[in-house]
Scaffold this motif. Structure first.
Motif, mmCIF file in Angstrom:
data_model
loop_
_atom_site.group_PDB
_atom_site.id
_atom_site.type_symbol
_atom_site.label_atom_id
_atom_site.label_comp_id
_atom_site.label_asym_id
_atom_site.label_seq_id
_atom_site.Cartn_x
_atom_site.Cartn_y
_atom_site.Cartn_z
ATOM 1 N N CYS A 55 0.181 -5.586 2.377
ATOM 2 C CA CYS A 55 1.490 -6.248 2.456
ATOM 3 C C CYS A 55 1.368 -7.735 2.159
ATOM 4 O O CYS A 55 0.284 -8.305 2.286
ATOM 5 N N PRO A 56 2.482 -8.353 1.724
ATOM 6 C CA PRO A 56 2.448 -9.808 1.524
ATOM 7 C C PRO A 56 2.184 -10.507 2.855
ATOM 8 O O PRO A 56 2.558 -9.973 3.906
ATOM 9 N N VAL A 57 1.564 -11.665 2.811
ATOM 10 C CA VAL A 57 1.221 -12.358 4.071
ATOM 11 C C VAL A 57 2.454 -12.722 4.887
ATOM 12 O O VAL A 57 2.369 -12.917 6.098
ATOM 13 N N THR A 58 3.589 -12.792 4.224
ATOM 14 C CA THR A 58 4.829 -13.148 4.925
ATOM 15 C C THR A 58 5.460 -11.935 5.609
ATOM 16 O O THR A 58 6.461 -12.055 6.287
ATOM 17 N N GLU A 59 4.843 -10.765 5.424
ATOM 18 C CA GLU A 59 5.460 -9.544 5.984
ATOM 19 C C GLU A 59 4.490 -8.717 6.813
ATOM 20 O O GLU A 59 4.523 -7.486 6.782
ATOM 21 N N ILE A 60 3.633 -9.375 7.575
ATOM 22 C CA ILE A 60 2.692 -8.638 8.423
ATOM 23 C C ILE A 60 3.477 -8.019 9.580
ATOM 24 O O ILE A 60 4.172 -8.730 10.309
ATOM 25 N N PRO A 61 3.404 -6.674 9.725
ATOM 26 C CA PRO A 61 4.148 -6.033 10.813
ATOM 27 C C PRO A 61 3.654 -6.517 12.190
ATOM 28 O O PRO A 61 2.463 -6.801 12.354
ATOM 29 N N ALA A 62 4.549 -6.600 13.147
ATOM 30 C CA ALA A 62 4.230 -7.149 14.468
ATOM 31 C C ALA A 62 3.129 -6.359 15.174
ATOM 32 O O ALA A 62 2.382 -6.919 15.980
ATOM 33 N N ASP A 63 2.980 -5.054 14.859
ATOM 34 C CA ASP A 63 1.997 -4.241 15.573
ATOM 35 C C ASP A 63 0.746 -3.964 14.729
ATOM 36 O O ASP A 63 -0.012 -3.054 15.017
ATOM 37 N N MET A 64 0.537 -4.762 13.677
ATOM 38 C CA MET A 64 -0.656 -4.541 12.840
ATOM 39 C C MET A 64 -1.451 -5.836 12.685
ATOM 40 O O MET A 64 -0.944 -6.925 12.943
ATOM 41 N N MET A 65 -2.734 -5.679 12.262
ATOM 42 C CA MET A 65 -3.605 -6.854 12.128
ATOM 43 C C MET A 65 -4.178 -6.950 10.716
ATOM 44 O O MET A 65 -4.489 -5.926 10.103
ATOM 45 N N GLY A 66 -4.323 -8.183 10.246
ATOM 46 C CA GLY A 66 -4.911 -8.408 8.927
ATOM 47 C C GLY A 66 -6.425 -8.239 8.994
ATOM 48 O O GLY A 66 -7.081 -8.837 9.837
ATOM 49 N N MET A 67 -6.963 -7.397 8.100
ATOM 50 C CA MET A 67 -8.401 -7.071 8.149
ATOM 51 C C MET A 67 -9.137 -7.455 6.865
ATOM 52 O O MET A 67 -10.354 -7.503 6.837
#
Ligand code: ADP
Ligand code: MG
Length: 394
Positions: free
Chosen positions: A282-294
């Motif tokens: 996903c775009p960095v501006t749309e990280i879901p609240a319950d997920m983490m960037g890996m």
């Protein structure tokens, strides 16, 4: 330029060589002898040119007391195998004493002796003058070969050089050449890639490199603290709360100086910290609240590749994602492969970055992999390393 062993007369003289034999041990067995192997060319040079060689090192953290599990004896055994010649090991809780001194006096041309762990004495880390003097009394000149501890002013890394002429070994020569040239005299464009887990550890490096590079690429866990500072939703991504303000200041500083910081534009997010987690891009501006960037995403890789394809010098510290998990190693691997393909001078600093490149089997394709984690970071911060500072200039 720093003097090396080639700039000093060695024949018939005794060299006191500070090595980094801080190897991992399991039940008294060395599990990785890379650091011992790395010191062989310098030791061989001294032996082949008729010097007498006294080796010093620390191992682990015995905290200033003799502890059998931190004895350098296993290192002496391995050294003997690698050098294919005898290595005398002197077991002494005091590291140097009258017995050690008289054994050193009896050394013949080309003979090698390893003393006990210098950190068996608390005077080592205190940089005690008397201890430094006692170590210095063993030889005619000092050879610095322990890059990994060169950011520490200890008796065997810095204090000793007050009493002996100091030169560098081949390992230090290579570190200073690659890291030093990158900072002071890089072929341009000069690109730095910063990643890893915590911004806090790397702020000073970013600040220093910002002044020197043509582009600064940021990736990995540290970027989420910057995104937070920019006001983005970062979900459950790794966050260095204490560094949010510092990240803000850094962004402002970069803006004021007109330095372009290159952040990932897309990321791979996961629903848990696990290789088998559900994941998506996903775009960095749309990280879901319950997920983490890996990991960094494909659009970011493409953008970074473009910047890197023009580079003539690249310094890389810190992986782009959780490379220890296959599904999140893609970004880090793509950058490593790009560096292999590139004609730039490629320098890797940092323990985990080196491990990542090693894991991909690409280590020998880089121009230089720094052997000191903390020391290379301090070097990149622009700090004067005490153990390097004491080496005489040409
Ligand atoms: P180095 O040792 O090369 O200086 P660091 O110690 O700063 O690097 O960081 C390495 C660690 O950062 C790795 O263990 C890696 O898994 C972790 N990391 C990278 N990206 C992320 C991320 N998005 N989330 C959590 N951890 C990350
Ligand atoms: Mg690390």
């Amino acid at each position: 330029m720093k003097k090396t062993v080639k700039d000093i007369a060695v024949t018939g003289r005794t060299a006191v060589v500070r090595c980094d034999f801080n190897v991992p041990l399991k039940d008294g067995v060395i599990t990785d002898d890379t650091r011992i192997k790395a010191a062989i060319p310098t030791i061989k040079y001294l032996v082949d040119n008729g010097a007498k060689v006294v080796l010093l090192s620390h191992l682990g953290r015995p905290k200033g007391e003799p502890k059998e599990e931190f004895s350098l004896r296993p290192v002496a055994v391995r050294l003997k195998e690698l050098l294919k010649s005898d290595v005398m090991f002197v077991k002494s809780d005091r590291v140097v004493n009258d017995n050690v001194k008289s054994l050193v006096k009896q050394l013949g041309i080309g003979q090698v002796m390893l003393l006990e762990n210098v950190r068996f004495r608390k005077e080592e880390t205190e940089n005690d003058t008397e201890f430094a003097k006692a170590l210095a009394s063993l030889g005619d000149f000092f050879v610095q070969e322990a890059f990994g501890t060169s950011h520490r002013a200890h008796a065997s890394t810095a204090g000793i050089a007050e009493f002996l002429p100091a030169v560098s070994g081949f390992l230090i020569e290579k570190e200073v050449k690659f890291l030093g040239d990158a900072l002071d005299n890089p072929e341009r464009p000069f690109v730095a890639i910063m990643g890893g887990a915590k911004v806090g550890d790397k702020i000073k490096v970013i600040e220093n490199l910002m002044e020197k590079v043509d582009s600064l690429i940021l990736g990995g866990g540290m970027t989420y603290t910057f995104y937070k500072a920019m006001g983005y939703e970062i979900g459950t991504s790794i966050l260095d709360v204490d560094s949010i303000e510092l990240a803000k200041e850094l962004l402002e500083k970069a803006k004021a100086k007109g330095v372009a910081l290159e952040f990932p534009v897309d990321v791979v997010v996961a629903d848990k910290f696990d290789n088998d987690a559900n994941r998506k891009i996903c775009p960095v501006t749309e990280i879901p609240a319950d997920m983490m960037g890996m990991d960094i995403g494909p659009a970011s890789i493409e953008r970074f590749d473009k910047i890197l394809s023009e580079a003539k010098t690249v310094v890389w510290n810190g992986p782009m994602g959780v490379f220890e998990m296959d599904n999140f190693a893609v970004g880090t691997k793509a950058i490593a492969e790009k560096l292999v393909e590139s004609e730039a001078v490629t320098i890797i600093g940092g323990g985990d970055s080196a491990a990542a490149v090693e894991q991909f089997g690409l280590a020998d394709k880089m121009s230089h992999i720094s052997t000191g984690g903390g020391a290379s970071l301090e070097f990149l911060e622009g700090k004067v390393l005490p153990g390097i500072d004491v080496i005489e200039d040409i």
